[in-house]
Design a protein around this motif. Structure first.
Motif, PDB file in Angstrom:
ATOM      1  N   TRP A  63       3.164  -1.179   3.989  1.00  0.00           N
ATOM      2  CA  TRP A  63       2.895   0.072   3.284  1.00  0.00           C
ATOM      3  C   TRP A  63       4.110   0.982   3.333  1.00  0.00           C
ATOM      4  CZ3 TRP A  63       1.765   4.988   5.780  1.00  0.00           C
ATOM      5  CH2 TRP A  63       1.784   4.934   7.174  1.00  0.00           C
ATOM      6  N   GLN A  64       4.151   1.896   2.393  1.00  0.00           N
ATOM      7  CA  GLN A  64       5.234   2.857   2.298  1.00  0.00           C
ATOM      8  C   GLN A  64       4.642   4.246   2.039  1.00  0.00           C
ATOM      9  OE1 GLN A  64       8.039   4.514   2.885  1.00  0.00           O
ATOM     10  NE2 GLN A  64       9.216   2.746   2.186  1.00  0.00           N
ATOM     11  N   LEU A  65       5.215   5.232   2.664  1.00  0.00           N
ATOM     12  CA  LEU A  65       4.816   6.613   2.404  1.00  0.00           C
ATOM     13  C   LEU A  65       5.781   7.247   1.409  1.00  0.00           C
ATOM     14  CD1 LEU A  65       3.819   8.144   5.854  1.00  0.00           C
ATOM     15  CD2 LEU A  65       2.374   7.826   3.869  1.00  0.00           C
ATOM     16  N   ILE A  66       5.203   8.041   0.527  1.00  0.00           N
ATOM     17  CA  ILE A  66       5.989   8.847  -0.405  1.00  0.00           C
ATOM     18  C   ILE A  66       5.652  10.301  -0.107  1.00  0.00           C
ATOM     19  CG2 ILE A  66       6.387   9.471  -2.810  1.00  0.00           C
ATOM     20  CD1 ILE A  66       5.430   6.595  -3.532  1.00  0.00           C
ATOM     21  N   TRP A  67       6.679  11.062   0.236  1.00  0.00           N
ATOM     22  CA  TRP A  67       6.444  12.473   0.515  1.00  0.00           C
ATOM     23  C   TRP A  67       6.494  13.258  -0.784  1.00  0.00           C
ATOM     24  CZ3 TRP A  67      10.360  16.660   1.430  1.00  0.00           C
ATOM     25  CH2 TRP A  67       9.737  17.851   1.821  1.00  0.00           C
ATOM     26  N   VAL A  68       5.479  14.086  -0.975  1.00  0.00           N
ATOM     27  CA  VAL A  68       5.408  14.993  -2.113  1.00  0.00           C
ATOM     28  C   VAL A  68       5.472  16.406  -1.538  1.00  0.00           C
ATOM     29  CG1 VAL A  68       4.077  15.706  -4.129  1.00  0.00           C
ATOM     30  CG2 VAL A  68       3.984  13.311  -3.369  1.00  0.00           C
ATOM     31  N   SER A  69       6.585  17.065  -1.753  1.00  0.00           N
ATOM     32  CA  SER A  69       6.820  18.382  -1.169  1.00  0.00           C
ATOM     33  C   SER A  69       5.950  19.444  -1.818  1.00  0.00           C
ATOM     34  CB  SER A  69       8.287  18.771  -1.351  1.00  0.00           C
ATOM     35  OG  SER A  69       8.502  20.098  -0.900  1.00  0.00           O
ATOM     36  N   GLU A  70       5.443  20.312  -0.980  1.00  0.00           N
ATOM     37  CA  GLU A  70       4.741  21.514  -1.431  1.00  0.00           C
ATOM     38  C   GLU A  70       5.545  22.756  -1.040  1.00  0.00           C
ATOM     39  OE1 GLU A  70       1.920  21.692  -3.271  1.00  0.00           O
ATOM     40  OE2 GLU A  70       1.987  19.520  -3.424  1.00  0.00           O
ATOM     41  N   ASP A  71       6.841  22.549  -0.746  1.00  0.00           N
ATOM     42  CA  ASP A  71       7.710  23.656  -0.361  1.00  0.00           C
ATOM     43  C   ASP A  71       7.991  24.573  -1.543  1.00  0.00           C
ATOM     44  OD1 ASP A  71       8.388  23.555   2.451  1.00  0.00           O
ATOM     45  OD2 ASP A  71       9.273  21.605   2.013  1.00  0.00           O
ATOM     46  N   HIS A  72       8.471  25.770  -1.223  1.00  0.00           N
ATOM     47  CA  HIS A  72       8.754  26.772  -2.240  1.00  0.00           C
ATOM     48  C   HIS A  72      10.184  26.705  -2.777  1.00  0.00           C
ATOM     49  CE1 HIS A  72       4.896  28.464  -1.380  1.00  0.00           C
ATOM     50  NE2 HIS A  72       5.219  28.723  -0.132  1.00  0.00           N
ATOM     51  N   SER A  73      11.068  26.055  -2.030  1.00  0.00           N
ATOM     52  CA  SER A  73      12.449  25.956  -2.497  1.00  0.00           C
ATOM     53  C   SER A  73      13.003  24.565  -2.197  1.00  0.00           C
ATOM     54  CB  SER A  73      13.331  27.015  -1.831  1.00  0.00           C
ATOM     55  OG  SER A  73      13.632  26.661  -0.506  1.00  0.00           O
TER      56      SER A  73
ATOM     57  N   TYR B 220       0.873  -1.166   0.000  1.00  0.00           N
ATOM     58  CA  TYR B 220       0.000   0.000   0.000  1.00  0.00           C
ATOM     59  C   TYR B 220       0.913   1.220   0.000  1.00  0.00           C
ATOM     60  CZ  TYR B 220      -3.996  -2.938   1.011  1.00  0.00           C
ATOM     61  OH  TYR B 220      -4.982  -3.879   0.923  1.00  0.00           O
ATOM     62  N   ILE B 221       0.494   2.265  -0.687  1.00  0.00           N
ATOM     63  CA  ILE B 221       1.314   3.464  -0.798  1.00  0.00           C
ATOM     64  C   ILE B 221       0.509   4.653  -0.275  1.00  0.00           C
ATOM     65  CG2 ILE B 221       2.459   5.054  -2.395  1.00  0.00           C
ATOM     66  CD1 ILE B 221       2.862   2.606  -4.254  1.00  0.00           C
ATOM     67  N   GLY B 222       1.129   5.391   0.614  1.00  0.00           N
ATOM     68  CA  GLY B 222       0.551   6.634   1.085  1.00  0.00           C
ATOM     69  C   GLY B 222       1.276   7.794   0.437  1.00  0.00           C
ATOM     70  N   LEU B 223       0.539   8.719  -0.105  1.00  0.00           N
ATOM     71  CA  LEU B 223       1.115   9.937  -0.669  1.00  0.00           C
ATOM     72  C   LEU B 223       0.926  11.043   0.353  1.00  0.00           C
ATOM     73  CD1 LEU B 223      -0.418   9.626  -4.233  1.00  0.00           C
ATOM     74  CD2 LEU B 223       1.931   9.080  -3.552  1.00  0.00           C
ATOM     75  N   TYR B 224       2.017  11.525   0.891  1.00  0.00           N
ATOM     76  CA  TYR B 224       1.967  12.547   1.932  1.00  0.00           C
ATOM     77  C   TYR B 224       2.340  13.898   1.329  1.00  0.00           C
ATOM     78  CZ  TYR B 224       3.098  15.082   6.228  1.00  0.00           C
ATOM     79  OH  TYR B 224       3.159  16.013   7.240  1.00  0.00           O
ATOM     80  N   PHE B 225       1.377  14.792   1.300  1.00  0.00           N
ATOM     81  CA  PHE B 225       1.560  16.144   0.771  1.00  0.00           C
ATOM     82  C   PHE B 225       1.734  17.098   1.949  1.00  0.00           C
ATOM     83  CE2 PHE B 225      -1.194  13.743  -2.073  1.00  0.00           C
ATOM     84  CZ  PHE B 225      -0.543  13.857  -3.279  1.00  0.00           C
ATOM     85  N   SER B 226       2.883  17.769   2.007  1.00  0.00           N
ATOM     86  CA  SER B 226       3.112  18.717   3.091  1.00  0.00           C
ATOM     87  C   SER B 226       4.247  19.665   2.710  1.00  0.00           C
ATOM     88  CB  SER B 226       3.447  17.988   4.400  1.00  0.00           C
ATOM     89  OG  SER B 226       4.734  17.416   4.331  1.00  0.00           O
ATOM     90  N   ALA B 227       4.465  20.648   3.575  1.00  0.00           N
ATOM     91  CA  ALA B 227       5.508  21.635   3.325  1.00  0.00           C
ATOM     92  C   ALA B 227       6.063  22.170   4.635  1.00  0.00           C
ATOM     93  CB  ALA B 227       4.946  22.791   2.492  1.00  0.00           C
ATOM     94  N   HIS B 228       7.319  22.567   4.581  1.00  0.00           N
ATOM     95  CA  HIS B 228       8.009  23.127   5.737  1.00  0.00           C
ATOM     96  C   HIS B 228       7.333  24.397   6.240  1.00  0.00           C
ATOM     97  CE1 HIS B 228      11.223  25.436   7.746  1.00  0.00           C
ATOM     98  NE2 HIS B 228      11.602  24.251   8.175  1.00  0.00           N
ATOM     99  N   TRP B 229       6.812  25.226   5.353  1.00  0.00           N
ATOM    100  CA  TRP B 229       6.219  26.517   5.715  1.00  0.00           C
ATOM    101  C   TRP B 229       4.838  26.374   6.361  1.00  0.00           C
ATOM    102  CZ3 TRP B 229       1.597  26.865   3.374  1.00  0.00           C
ATOM    103  CH2 TRP B 229       1.427  26.204   2.170  1.00  0.00           C
ATOM    104  N   CYS B 230       4.234  25.201   6.306  1.00  0.00           N
ATOM    105  CA  CYS B 230       2.872  24.976   6.798  1.00  0.00           C
ATOM    106  C   CYS B 230       2.898  24.561   8.276  1.00  0.00           C
ATOM    107  CB  CYS B 230       2.214  23.896   5.949  1.00  0.00           C
ATOM    108  SG  CYS B 230       0.679  23.241   6.617  1.00  0.00           S
ATOM    109  N   PRO B 231       2.346  25.388   9.181  1.00  0.00           N
ATOM    110  CA  PRO B 231       2.379  25.045  10.611  1.00  0.00           C
ATOM    111  C   PRO B 231       1.662  23.730  10.935  1.00  0.00           C
ATOM    112  CG  PRO B 231       1.540  27.285  10.287  1.00  0.00           C
ATOM    113  CD  PRO B 231       1.722  26.688   8.938  1.00  0.00           C
ATOM    114  N   HIS B 232       0.561  23.468  10.277  1.00  0.00           N
ATOM    115  CA  HIS B 232      -0.157  22.209  10.529  1.00  0.00           C
ATOM    116  C   HIS B 232       0.673  21.009  10.076  1.00  0.00           C
ATOM    117  CE1 HIS B 232      -3.707  24.312  11.805  1.00  0.00           C
ATOM    118  NE2 HIS B 232      -3.744  25.005  10.673  1.00  0.00           N
TER     119      HIS B 232
END
Length: 174
Positions: free
Chosen positions: A99-109, A66-78
């Motif tokens: 299962w494995q998580l794949i992080w998908v960055s929403e960071d600006h840099s 199973y694959i989890g796609l984790y969308f997050s960013a450093h600038w986001c407090p939550h």
């Protein structure tokens, strides 16, 4: 059957915690995401990821998981609050739950993204694919806000487009 029961619980939590309009939108997002073509999801996931040591991880290495796609960013407090909680659950369950998580960055840099990834025990989509594949994964999974986790089964079906709360509040049922 277990997935259906978990999803019903997730919907129940949505029903208890939000207004009617939000509940209806959440149900529609789940229905849309669950109807996505498994080929479309597989094609978007078919790339090379990086682990914490900079080693390559291919989609074929995740076969049967199973694959989890984790969308997050450093600038986001939550996100900054959620990532350590998700890491605890991940470290406790990922091997046993297959299962494995794949992080998908929403960071600006890229620098922000690289620094934030140091806090994560899972793999990541490479920065060079953020604007293309990352954006498509985010759109395909019907996410609007971060942090968000979308679950994909071993056959590349989206089985839960937003399971962040389920992971946090019911990890034993996840």
């Amino acid at each position: 059957k277990q997935w259906y029961q978990r999803r019903v619980r997730g919907l129940f939590c949505i029903c208890c915690c939000t207004d009617m309009k939000t509940m209806i939108l959440a149900i529609l997002a789940i229905l849309i995401a669950c109807s996505l073509s498994d080929d479309a999801v597989k094609n978007l996931l078919d790339t090379t990821y990086k682990d914490r040591n900079g080693e390559d991880v291919k989609l074929s290495d995740l076969s049967g998981k199973y694959i989890g796609l984790y969308f997050s960013a450093h600038w986001c407090p939550h996100c900054r609050d959620y990532t350590p909680e998700l890491a605890k659950v991940y470290n406790k369950l990922h091997a046993d739950k297959n299962w494995q998580l794949i992080w998908v960055s929403e960071d600006h840099s890229e620098d922000e993204s690289d620094d934030y990834f140091k806090e994560m025990p899972w793999i990541r989509l490479q920065w060079s694919e953020k604007a293309t594949r990352g954006k498509s994964l985010f759109a395909l999974s019907k996410q609007q806000y971060i942090p968000a986790v979308t679950m994909v089964d071993p056959e590349f079906n989206v089985i839960n487009p937003e399971c962040s709360d389920l992971i946090t509040f019911e990890p034993e049922d996840f």
